[in-house]
Scaffold this motif. Structure first.
Motif, PDB file in Angstrom:
ATOM      1  N   GLY A 107      42.187  33.506  38.745  1.00 43.46           N
ATOM      2  CA  GLY A 107      43.172  34.534  39.043  1.00 43.46           C
ATOM      3  C   GLY A 107      44.595  34.117  38.772  1.00 43.46           C
ATOM      4  N   GLY A 108      44.782  32.966  38.132  1.00 42.03           N
ATOM      5  CA  GLY A 108      46.107  32.478  37.796  1.00 42.03           C
ATOM      6  C   GLY A 108      46.110  31.866  36.418  1.00 42.03           C
ATOM      7  N   ASP A 109      45.574  30.643  36.329  1.00 47.22           N
ATOM      8  CA  ASP A 109      45.469  29.972  35.028  1.00 47.22           C
ATOM      9  C   ASP A 109      44.423  30.640  34.147  1.00 47.22           C
ATOM     10  N   VAL A 110      43.359  31.129  34.767  1.00 44.88           N
ATOM     11  CA  VAL A 110      42.274  31.791  34.052  1.00 44.88           C
ATOM     12  C   VAL A 110      41.931  33.084  34.781  1.00 44.88           C
ATOM     13  N   ASP A 111      41.142  33.931  34.129  1.00 43.10           N
ATOM     14  CA  ASP A 111      40.770  35.205  34.741  1.00 43.10           C
ATOM     15  C   ASP A 111      40.034  34.997  36.056  1.00 43.10           C
ATOM     16  N   GLY A 112      40.302  35.905  36.996  1.00 45.53           N
ATOM     17  CA  GLY A 112      39.722  35.819  38.318  1.00 45.53           C
ATOM     18  C   GLY A 112      38.547  36.745  38.527  1.00 45.53           C
ATOM     19  N   MET A 113      38.375  37.207  39.774  1.00 53.05           N
ATOM     20  CA  MET A 113      37.129  37.820  40.217  1.00 53.05           C
ATOM     21  C   MET A 113      37.190  39.326  40.445  1.00 53.05           C
ATOM     22  N   LEU A 114      38.312  39.973  40.176  1.00 55.66           N
ATOM     23  CA  LEU A 114      38.394  41.417  40.396  1.00 55.66           C
ATOM     24  C   LEU A 114      37.793  42.159  39.200  1.00 55.66           C
ATOM     25  N   THR A 115      36.495  41.997  39.071  1.00 50.79           N
ATOM     26  CA  THR A 115      35.741  42.490  37.929  1.00 50.79           C
ATOM     27  C   THR A 115      34.279  42.616  38.322  1.00 50.79           C
ATOM     28  N   GLU A 116      33.533  43.434  37.599  1.00 52.66           N
ATOM     29  CA  GLU A 116      32.116  43.620  37.944  1.00 52.66           C
ATOM     30  C   GLU A 116      31.268  42.418  37.545  1.00 52.66           C
ATOM     31  N   TYR A 117      31.676  41.677  36.517  1.00 51.16           N
ATOM     32  CA  TYR A 117      30.955  40.480  36.083  1.00 51.16           C
ATOM     33  C   TYR A 117      31.957  39.376  35.766  1.00 51.16           C
ATOM     34  N   ALA A 118      31.640  38.164  36.190  1.00 47.38           N
ATOM     35  CA  ALA A 118      32.502  37.015  35.936  1.00 47.38           C
ATOM     36  C   ALA A 118      31.677  35.897  35.312  1.00 47.38           C
ATOM     37  N   LEU A 119      32.225  35.270  34.291  1.00 46.45           N
ATOM     38  CA  LEU A 119      31.565  34.150  33.614  1.00 46.45           C
ATOM     39  C   LEU A 119      32.247  32.857  34.031  1.00 46.45           C
ATOM     40  N   LEU A 120      31.494  31.951  34.679  1.00 45.61           N
ATOM     41  CA  LEU A 120      32.041  30.692  35.149  1.00 45.61           C
ATOM     42  C   LEU A 120      31.146  29.542  34.735  1.00 45.61           C
ATOM     43  N   HIS A 121      31.731  28.338  34.690  1.00 44.03           N
ATOM     44  CA  HIS A 121      30.915  27.154  34.446  1.00 44.03           C
ATOM     45  C   HIS A 121      30.075  26.869  35.679  1.00 44.03           C
ATOM     46  N   GLN A 122      28.902  26.284  35.483  1.00 47.45           N
ATOM     47  CA  GLN A 122      28.026  25.999  36.629  1.00 47.45           C
ATOM     48  C   GLN A 122      28.694  25.083  37.656  1.00 47.45           C
ATOM     49  N   ASP A 123      29.600  24.210  37.211  1.00 48.77           N
ATOM     50  CA  ASP A 123      30.324  23.352  38.154  1.00 48.77           C
ATOM     51  C   ASP A 123      31.276  24.147  39.032  1.00 48.77           C
ATOM     52  N   GLY A 124      31.633  25.332  38.585  1.00 51.88           N
ATOM     53  CA  GLY A 124      32.642  26.123  39.276  1.00 51.88           C
ATOM     54  C   GLY A 124      32.097  27.139  40.261  1.00 51.88           C
ATOM     55  N   VAL A 125      30.821  26.996  40.638  1.00 52.51           N
ATOM     56  CA  VAL A 125      30.244  27.900  41.634  1.00 52.51           C
ATOM     57  C   VAL A 125      29.522  27.087  42.704  1.00 52.51           C
ATOM     58  N   VAL A 126      29.440  27.648  43.909  1.00 47.64           N
ATOM     59  CA  VAL A 126      28.689  27.037  45.000  1.00 47.64           C
ATOM     60  C   VAL A 126      27.884  28.118  45.703  1.00 47.64           C
ATOM     61  N   ARG A 127      26.707  27.750  46.183  1.00 43.67           N
ATOM     62  CA  ARG A 127      25.932  28.676  47.013  1.00 43.67           C
ATOM     63  C   ARG A 127      26.611  28.786  48.372  1.00 43.67           C
ATOM     64  N   PHE A 128      26.521  29.945  48.974  1.00 47.84           N
ATOM     65  CA  PHE A 128      27.128  30.125  50.298  1.00 47.84           C
ATOM     66  C   PHE A 128      26.044  30.297  51.362  1.00 47.84           C
ATOM     67  N   PRO A 129      26.376  30.098  52.642  1.00 51.20           N
ATOM     68  CA  PRO A 129      25.377  30.146  53.705  1.00 51.20           C
ATOM     69  C   PRO A 129      24.580  31.451  53.725  1.00 51.20           C
ATOM     70  N   GLU A 130      23.294  31.327  53.992  1.00 51.69           N
ATOM     71  CA  GLU A 130      22.377  32.461  53.888  1.00 51.69           C
ATOM     72  C   GLU A 130      22.686  33.573  54.874  1.00 51.69           C
ATOM     73  N   HIS A 131      23.267  33.240  56.026  1.00 60.74           N
ATOM     74  CA  HIS A 131      23.485  34.278  57.035  1.00 60.74           C
ATOM     75  C   HIS A 131      24.687  35.166  56.731  1.00 60.74           C
ATOM     76  N   LEU A 132      25.461  34.835  55.702  1.00 63.13           N
ATOM     77  CA  LEU A 132      26.657  35.607  55.384  1.00 63.13           C
ATOM     78  C   LEU A 132      26.360  36.740  54.411  1.00 63.13           C
ATOM     79  N   THR A 133      27.039  37.860  54.584  1.00 63.98           N
ATOM     80  CA  THR A 133      27.008  38.926  53.599  1.00 63.98           C
ATOM     81  C   THR A 133      27.905  38.539  52.425  1.00 63.98           C
ATOM     82  N   TYR A 134      27.819  39.293  51.338  1.00 61.09           N
ATOM     83  CA  TYR A 134      28.718  39.045  50.215  1.00 61.09           C
ATOM     84  C   TYR A 134      30.172  39.257  50.631  1.00 61.09           C
TER      85      TYR A 134
END
Length: 345
Positions: A107-134
């Protein structure tokens, strides 16, 4: 796909347009974004105040949560169907920050997340806790990790807040409420300021000890000193900026820590910063610029163990993005503002 690229600065120009859906390549993952949360930085980006020389167009917003729908060659860290968040700085994976690691912020140096689909490197994502909603998970990448870093690290590999220490939060925005929740998990006494008695009362329901309405008592640093028996606070989560920094210096104890995070009251002031308290009190003033992927994963483990739920103020639909930013600008929120990109949660 629909997205909200900033083509001209200003909330009036924030409109969704159709863009090609990105395709995965080696090491990358395609995320169907379900929810996005807003930070003050995102508002500044859209208005042109964060970086007036930013190359446009740029899709704003660092914080989003979604589902992996496609993976490229060589991807092994996540799989299709995983629920993930993007990390704020796509290159800061672990260890101390460097100039190189702090590039490629979403959202600054590169495109951010205000979009229906986002392409990121696998290093740049993390799974979040199962009990949380999106919607809840979307609040984590910036505000959550920032508060975690401020309370657990603050410039050192391990500098956690200790049980019984006093932590001061300023206001009831995303970082401050996360700091309240994480501080209570650490056994800290959390006290705070706000201009609203109603917000202070809501914060007390989350564990806030004492609260100070700074509209009624502008010299809140003196209140902190009184509330701590003349000692001062062990750690201050400083999100105000130039107009609150001086009081934070006065409110901190000898040898205390000020985690300098935000500029909500402005980045500069006509009044010079008094350096004497830093010297005489031997204060640690540590700038906090979010944190690493490793911090994000540590935080997620604690959130899962404690079954902690982020505080969401209000959820807007994708076509109400401009209204969500206006709500952020009004400073009337308590916790995080979320935009629901898709109906799945």
């Amino acid at each position: 796909m629909r997205a909200y690229p900033v083509t001209q600065f200003g909330l009036d120009h924030l409109q969704p347009i159709e863009l090609p859906t990105p395709q995965t390549g080696p090491g990358t993952v395609l995320i169907k974004v379900h929810a996005v949360s807003l930070n003050y930085r995102d508002l500044m980006v859209v208005k042109g105040l964060y970086n007036p020389k930013m190359a446009l167009p740029r899709i704003p917003c660092s914080d989003g949560a979604g589902e992996v729908v496609s993976t490229g060659e060589g991807v092994s860290q996540v799989k299709v169907g995983d629920r993930v968040c993007g990390i704020f700085m796509q290159r800061w994976l672990d260890g101390p920050p460097t100039a190189e690691k702090t590039k490629a912020a979403l959202g600054g140096d590169v495109d951010g997340m205000l979009t229906e689909y986002a392409l990121l490197h696998q290093d740049g994502v993390v799974r979040f806790p199962e009990h949380l909603t999106y919607e809840e998970a979307a609040t984590l990448p910036c505000a959550g990790v920032t508060a975690w870093n401020a309370l657990h690290h603050a410039g050192e590999p391990s500098n956690p807040t200790q049980p019984g220490e006093t932590v001061v939060i300023q206001g009831t925005g995303g970082v401050s409420i996360f700091a309240l929740q994480f501080g209570k998990l650490l056994g800290a006494r959390v006290i705070g300021t706000s201009s609203s008695e109603e917000k202070l009362e809501r914060a007390r329901s989350l564990g806030l000890g004492e609260g100070c309405n700074y509209k009624q008592r502008p010299d809140w640093a003196k209140w902190v000193t009184e509330t701590t028996g003349g000692k001062g606070a062990d750690r201050i989560i400083e999100v105000g900026g130039a107009n609150t920094f001086g009081q934070s210096l006065r409110a901190a104890r000898v040898g205390g820590t000020i985690a300098q995070i935000g500029v909500l009251s402005g980045a500069s002031t006509a009044d010079p910063v008094a350096l004497t308290p830093i010297l005489h009190k031997m204060l640690r003033v540590q700038g906090i610029y979010v944190g690493s992927r490793a911090m994000f994963e540590q935080m997620n483990a604690t959130i899962a163990k404690a079954n902690l739920r982020p505080v969401v103020d209000k959820v807007f639909n994708f076509d109400q993005a401009a209204q969500a930013f206006a709500h952020m600008e009004s400073a009337s929120h308590f916790g995080k503002i979320v935009i629901r990109v898709s109906l799945q949660s």
